[in-house]
Design a protein around this motif. Structure first.
Motif, PDB file in Angstrom:
ATOM      1  N   THR A   1      17.391  35.110 -10.942  1.00 52.07           N
ATOM      2  CA  THR A   1      17.594  34.035  -9.963  1.00 52.07           C
ATOM      3  C   THR A   1      17.126  32.677 -10.461  1.00 52.07           C
ATOM      4  OG1 THR A   1      15.438  34.434  -8.899  1.00 52.07           O
ATOM      5  CG2 THR A   1      17.325  35.694  -8.070  1.00 52.07           C
ATOM      6  N   ASN A   2      16.765  32.588 -11.723  1.00 49.90           N
ATOM      7  CA  ASN A   2      16.317  31.321 -12.294  1.00 49.90           C
ATOM      8  C   ASN A   2      17.362  30.227 -12.030  1.00 49.90           C
ATOM      9  OD1 ASN A   2      15.420  29.186 -13.810  1.00 49.90           O
ATOM     10  ND2 ASN A   2      15.422  30.258 -15.770  1.00 49.90           N
TER      11      ASN A   2
ATOM     12  N   MET B   1      23.396  34.409  -7.840  1.00 45.77           N
ATOM     13  CA  MET B   1      22.029  34.431  -7.332  1.00 45.77           C
ATOM     14  C   MET B   1      21.207  33.271  -7.886  1.00 45.77           C
ATOM     15  SD  MET B   1      22.088  36.768  -5.158  1.00 45.77           S
ATOM     16  CE  MET B   1      20.360  36.724  -4.678  1.00 45.77           C
ATOM     17  N   SER B   2      21.587  32.761  -9.043  1.00 52.25           N
ATOM     18  CA  SER B   2      20.874  31.607  -9.604  1.00 52.25           C
ATOM     19  C   SER B   2      21.132  30.333  -8.805  1.00 52.25           C
ATOM     20  CB  SER B   2      21.284  31.393 -11.069  1.00 52.25           C
ATOM     21  OG  SER B   2      22.686  31.288 -11.189  1.00 52.25           O
ATOM     22  N   ALA B   3      22.162  30.356  -7.946  1.00 55.28           N
ATOM     23  CA  ALA B   3      22.462  29.186  -7.111  1.00 55.28           C
ATOM     24  C   ALA B   3      21.774  29.276  -5.759  1.00 55.28           C
ATOM     25  CB  ALA B   3      23.969  29.057  -6.915  1.00 55.28           C
ATOM     26  N   GLN B   4      21.096  30.387  -5.490  1.00 54.37           N
ATOM     27  CA  GLN B   4      20.458  30.590  -4.193  1.00 54.37           C
ATOM     28  C   GLN B   4      19.442  29.495  -3.870  1.00 54.37           C
ATOM     29  OE1 GLN B   4      20.368  33.414  -1.592  1.00 54.37           O
ATOM     30  NE2 GLN B   4      22.455  33.106  -2.298  1.00 54.37           N
ATOM     31  N   VAL B   5      18.581  29.178  -4.814  1.00 51.86           N
ATOM     32  CA  VAL B   5      17.525  28.196  -4.537  1.00 51.86           C
ATOM     33  C   VAL B   5      18.096  26.801  -4.301  1.00 51.86           C
ATOM     34  CG1 VAL B   5      15.491  27.017  -5.437  1.00 51.86           C
ATOM     35  CG2 VAL B   5      15.705  29.498  -5.688  1.00 51.86           C
ATOM     36  N   PRO B   6      18.878  26.224  -5.228  1.00 49.80           N
ATOM     37  CA  PRO B   6      19.373  24.871  -4.983  1.00 49.80           C
ATOM     38  C   PRO B   6      20.286  24.753  -3.766  1.00 49.80           C
ATOM     39  CG  PRO B   6      20.397  25.820  -6.947  1.00 49.80           C
ATOM     40  CD  PRO B   6      19.264  26.709  -6.578  1.00 49.80           C
ATOM     41  N   MET B   7      21.124  25.760  -3.520  1.00 51.01           N
ATOM     42  CA  MET B   7      22.034  25.697  -2.379  1.00 51.01           C
ATOM     43  C   MET B   7      21.290  25.903  -1.064  1.00 51.01           C
ATOM     44  SD  MET B   7      25.067  24.949  -3.401  1.00 51.01           S
ATOM     45  CE  MET B   7      25.999  25.356  -1.926  1.00 51.01           C
TER      46      MET B   7
ATOM     47  N   LYS C   1      23.423  48.649  -5.220  1.00 50.78           N
ATOM     48  CA  LYS C   1      23.344  48.224  -3.831  1.00 50.78           C
ATOM     49  C   LYS C   1      23.950  46.852  -3.603  1.00 50.78           C
ATOM     50  CE  LYS C   1      18.740  46.076  -4.025  1.00 50.78           C
ATOM     51  NZ  LYS C   1      19.212  44.691  -3.797  1.00 50.78           N
ATOM     52  N   GLY C   2      24.254  46.111  -4.679  1.00 48.58           N
ATOM     53  CA  GLY C   2      24.733  44.745  -4.504  1.00 48.58           C
ATOM     54  C   GLY C   2      23.554  43.818  -4.252  1.00 48.58           C
ATOM     55  N   LEU C   3      23.852  42.547  -4.083  1.00 50.41           N
ATOM     56  CA  LEU C   3      22.804  41.564  -3.821  1.00 50.41           C
ATOM     57  C   LEU C   3      23.141  40.715  -2.600  1.00 50.41           C
ATOM     58  CD1 LEU C   3      21.939  40.340  -7.437  1.00 50.41           C
ATOM     59  CD2 LEU C   3      20.452  41.626  -5.903  1.00 50.41           C
TER      60      LEU C   3
END
Length: 332
Positions: A36-37, A98-104, A330-332
């Protein structure tokens, strides 16, 4: 001779698995901190293709570029994993990674929470807009990170999207009306309730094909056993819990801090700092909450054979498979 030397040098490296053991929470957390970086969002297409090429070359036991180190291999693996779906191997849309989770999420959630401190949060258009924006993003993430190669019809995608958005908006509007006369701090948690309820709708709906047709289950060695609806249910529950967990710190900690600041003179003197501070606090929370909540359950989850559908249990017995558990992504 050189090729043989390379193979011996990296014989202990298995890029099909995470760098750290996934049997314990700490190992999964380290893995997801890398996956998730948010810096991976900045990687160019050339960077990603180079990572894919190196990973593919290594997995095919082909000669590696001169000077390749073990760290290069792991770096390439995590770059590759951050952008390509583990089952379909297709490059994922950047907003769904998942790496876009934090900024978005820090932008959407920060602004969603910031409206609570302005008069606009009392208006229906403001609530509708931010819940729509959040659920639009969630729909992209849920579809992008679905388990397996599970194509969805346009009708099913639009239905899922409409249900999640409607649920989030209805919850937010209802709670806003109910909390107008309650302490300000209570009203600041309205976005969290709306997001939690929407996740309980959005994720199962966007992955509804898995519930009706099942997801691929395998033995510990990767041999395909079949498609299980029960495994899909477990996978979706785990993902829903993780997603709600990700939202909690960013929607609980900042409101408490901002509620304290709102009683002082700083925000009264500099009201324009409200949104930037909210976004920053949410971002700081998400940097840790995202990987830590992704790590709550193993990516390659498992369940006892006895929990599978009766027909699958019968098929396993007929095939003579001596297994007690089956595994699935399980997916994310």
């Amino acid at each position: 001779m050189e090729e043989s030397s390379q193979l011996n040098q990296f014989s202990h490296v298995d890029l099909s698995k995470p760098k750290w053991s996934q049997e314990d929470y700490v190992g999964r957390a380290k893995h997801f901190f890398t996956v998730t970086n948010p810096m991976n969002v900045l990687l160019s297409s050339n960077d990603l293709e180079a990572a894919k090429k190196l990973v593919t070359t290594f997995k095919n036991n082909e000669p590696l570029p001169p000077g390749t180190t073990e760290e290069d291999l792991w770096k390439a693996k995590y770059r590759y994993d951050s952008a390509f779906h583990p089952d379909t191997k297709e490059k994922m849309i950047i907003y769904g990674r998942m790496s876009a989770q934090v900024p978005m999420n820090m932008t959407i959630t920060g602004c969603m929470s910031a409206q609570v401190y302005t008069l606009s949060h009392r208006t229906t258009p403001a609530v509708i807009f931010w819940q729509w924006a959040n659920q639009s993003f969630n729909a992209i993430v849920n579809y992008t990170n679905r388990s397996g190669d599970a194509p969805l019809s346009t009708k099913r995608i639009l239905t899922s999207y409409a249900c999640a958005t409607s649920g989030a908006v209805a919850t937010a509007l209802a709670l806003n009306a109910m909390t107008k006369k309650l302490p300000a701090l209570v009203g600041r948690f309205v976005p969290l309730a709306a997001v939690a309820s929407a996740n309980c709708i959005n994720i199962p709906m966007m992955r509804s094909r898995e519930l009706t047709e099942g997801i691929t289950i395998t033995t510990h060695d990767g041999e395909v056993v079949g498609e299980s609806k029960n495994a899909a249910k477990k996978a979706i529950v785990q993902v829903t819990v993780s997603r709600i967990g990700m939202a909690v710190p960013g929607m609980v900690i900042p409101p408490v801090i901002m509620n304290k600041l709102a009683k002082g003179s700083f925000l009264k003197r500099f009201p324009y700092m409200n949104a930037p501070m909210q976004v920053g606090l949410v971002g700081l929370s998400l940097v840790f909450a995202t990987p830590l909540c992704c790590a709550l359950f193993p990516q390659c989850s498992s369940m006892p054979v006895t929990s599978l559908e009766p027909e699958l249990q019968d098929d396993i017995a007929k095939r003579g498979l001596q297994i007690t558990d089956v595994y699935f992504n399980k997916g994310l």
